[in-house]
Design a protein around this motif. Structure first.
Motif, PDB file in Angstrom:
ATOM      1  N   ARG A  38     -22.428   5.124 -32.018  1.00  0.00           N
ATOM      2  CA  ARG A  38     -21.786   6.102 -31.159  1.00  0.00           C
ATOM      3  C   ARG A  38     -22.718   7.289 -30.951  1.00  0.00           C
ATOM      4  O   ARG A  38     -23.575   7.575 -31.781  1.00  0.00           O
ATOM      5  N   GLN A  39     -22.520   7.953 -29.840  1.00  0.00           N
ATOM      6  CA  GLN A  39     -23.304   9.151 -29.540  1.00  0.00           C
ATOM      7  C   GLN A  39     -22.417  10.166 -28.843  1.00  0.00           C
ATOM      8  O   GLN A  39     -21.863   9.886 -27.760  1.00  0.00           O
ATOM      9  N   ALA A  40     -22.297  11.316 -29.467  1.00  0.00           N
ATOM     10  CA  ALA A  40     -21.541  12.427 -28.895  1.00  0.00           C
ATOM     11  C   ALA A  40     -22.500  13.345 -28.140  1.00  0.00           C
ATOM     12  O   ALA A  40     -23.705  13.369 -28.446  1.00  0.00           O
ATOM     13  N   GLU A  46     -25.419   7.645 -33.833  1.00  0.00           N
ATOM     14  CA  GLU A  46     -25.012   7.377 -35.223  1.00  0.00           C
ATOM     15  C   GLU A  46     -24.620   5.907 -35.369  1.00  0.00           C
ATOM     16  O   GLU A  46     -23.837   5.392 -34.549  1.00  0.00           O
ATOM     17  N   GLY A  47     -25.123   5.265 -36.377  1.00  0.00           N
ATOM     18  CA  GLY A  47     -24.683   3.906 -36.697  1.00  0.00           C
ATOM     19  C   GLY A  47     -23.321   3.955 -37.354  1.00  0.00           C
ATOM     20  O   GLY A  47     -23.146   4.633 -38.359  1.00  0.00           O
ATOM     21  N   VAL A  48     -22.345   3.243 -36.804  1.00  0.00           N
ATOM     22  CA  VAL A  48     -20.970   3.299 -37.283  1.00  0.00           C
ATOM     23  C   VAL A  48     -20.668   2.155 -38.244  1.00  0.00           C
ATOM     24  O   VAL A  48     -20.095   2.374 -39.315  1.00  0.00           O
ATOM     25  N   ALA A  61     -20.268   3.368 -41.942  1.00  0.00           N
ATOM     26  CA  ALA A  61     -20.751   4.715 -42.228  1.00  0.00           C
ATOM     27  C   ALA A  61     -19.702   5.470 -43.037  1.00  0.00           C
ATOM     28  O   ALA A  61     -18.491   5.254 -42.880  1.00  0.00           O
ATOM     29  N   ASP A  62     -20.160   6.374 -43.883  1.00  0.00           N
ATOM     30  CA  ASP A  62     -19.237   7.151 -44.709  1.00  0.00           C
ATOM     31  C   ASP A  62     -18.233   7.922 -43.857  1.00  0.00           C
ATOM     32  O   ASP A  62     -17.086   8.115 -44.258  1.00  0.00           O
ATOM     33  N   SER A  63     -18.659   8.342 -42.673  1.00  0.00           N
ATOM     34  CA  SER A  63     -17.804   9.150 -41.803  1.00  0.00           C
ATOM     35  C   SER A  63     -16.599   8.368 -41.274  1.00  0.00           C
ATOM     36  O   SER A  63     -15.625   8.975 -40.817  1.00  0.00           O
ATOM     37  N   VAL A  64     -16.654   7.032 -41.331  1.00  0.00           N
ATOM     38  CA  VAL A  64     -15.560   6.224 -40.783  1.00  0.00           C
ATOM     39  C   VAL A  64     -14.957   5.289 -41.821  1.00  0.00           C
ATOM     40  O   VAL A  64     -13.968   4.602 -41.536  1.00  0.00           O
TER      41      VAL A  64
END
Length: 126
Positions: A38-40, A46-48, A61-64
């Protein structure tokens, strides 16, 4: 030549869910490592999440982690990303990617991918 087309993006309220799909054509996807990125606006890509070729390994990814789940349907030649408990910071263009005999490292972005879809917009807002 492998071609990838994403679908399923849209506008959703915080806490909601979306399911992204990536349809492959031109080749069987089951021999490819696959991933979602994804790219904001104004941010780096960012690799998801990813799945290795053969499906033995997945990473998120830790964020998801705990909210998103990557999966693949080899019979339908598709890749999915189930996104739950969405947050405003999940807003981005989401891309699927594939690499022949690709792996799935702990850091998704470390796996090079040669095939990319055109992206689908996900907006999380009230």
């Amino acid at each position: 030549q492998l071609q990838l087309v994403e679908s399923g993006g849209g506008l959703v309220q915080p806490g909601g869910s979306l399911r992204l799909s990536c349809a492959a054509s031109g080749s069987r996807l089951d021999s490819y490592g696959v991933g979602w990125f994804r790219q904001a606006p104004g941010k780096e890509r960012e690799g998801v999440a990813c799945i290795s070729s053969g499906g033995a390994r997945t990473n998120h990814a830790d964020s998801v982690k705990g909210r998103f789940t990557i999966s693949r349907d080899n019979a339908k030649n598709t890749l999915q990303l189930q996104m739950n408990s969405l947050l405003p910071e999940d807003t981005a263009v989401y891309y699927c990617a594939a690499e022949y005999l690709g792996g799935c490292p702990r850091s998704v972005a470390r796996q090079p991918f040669g095939y990319w879809g055109q992206g689908t917009q996900v907006t999380v807002s009230s």
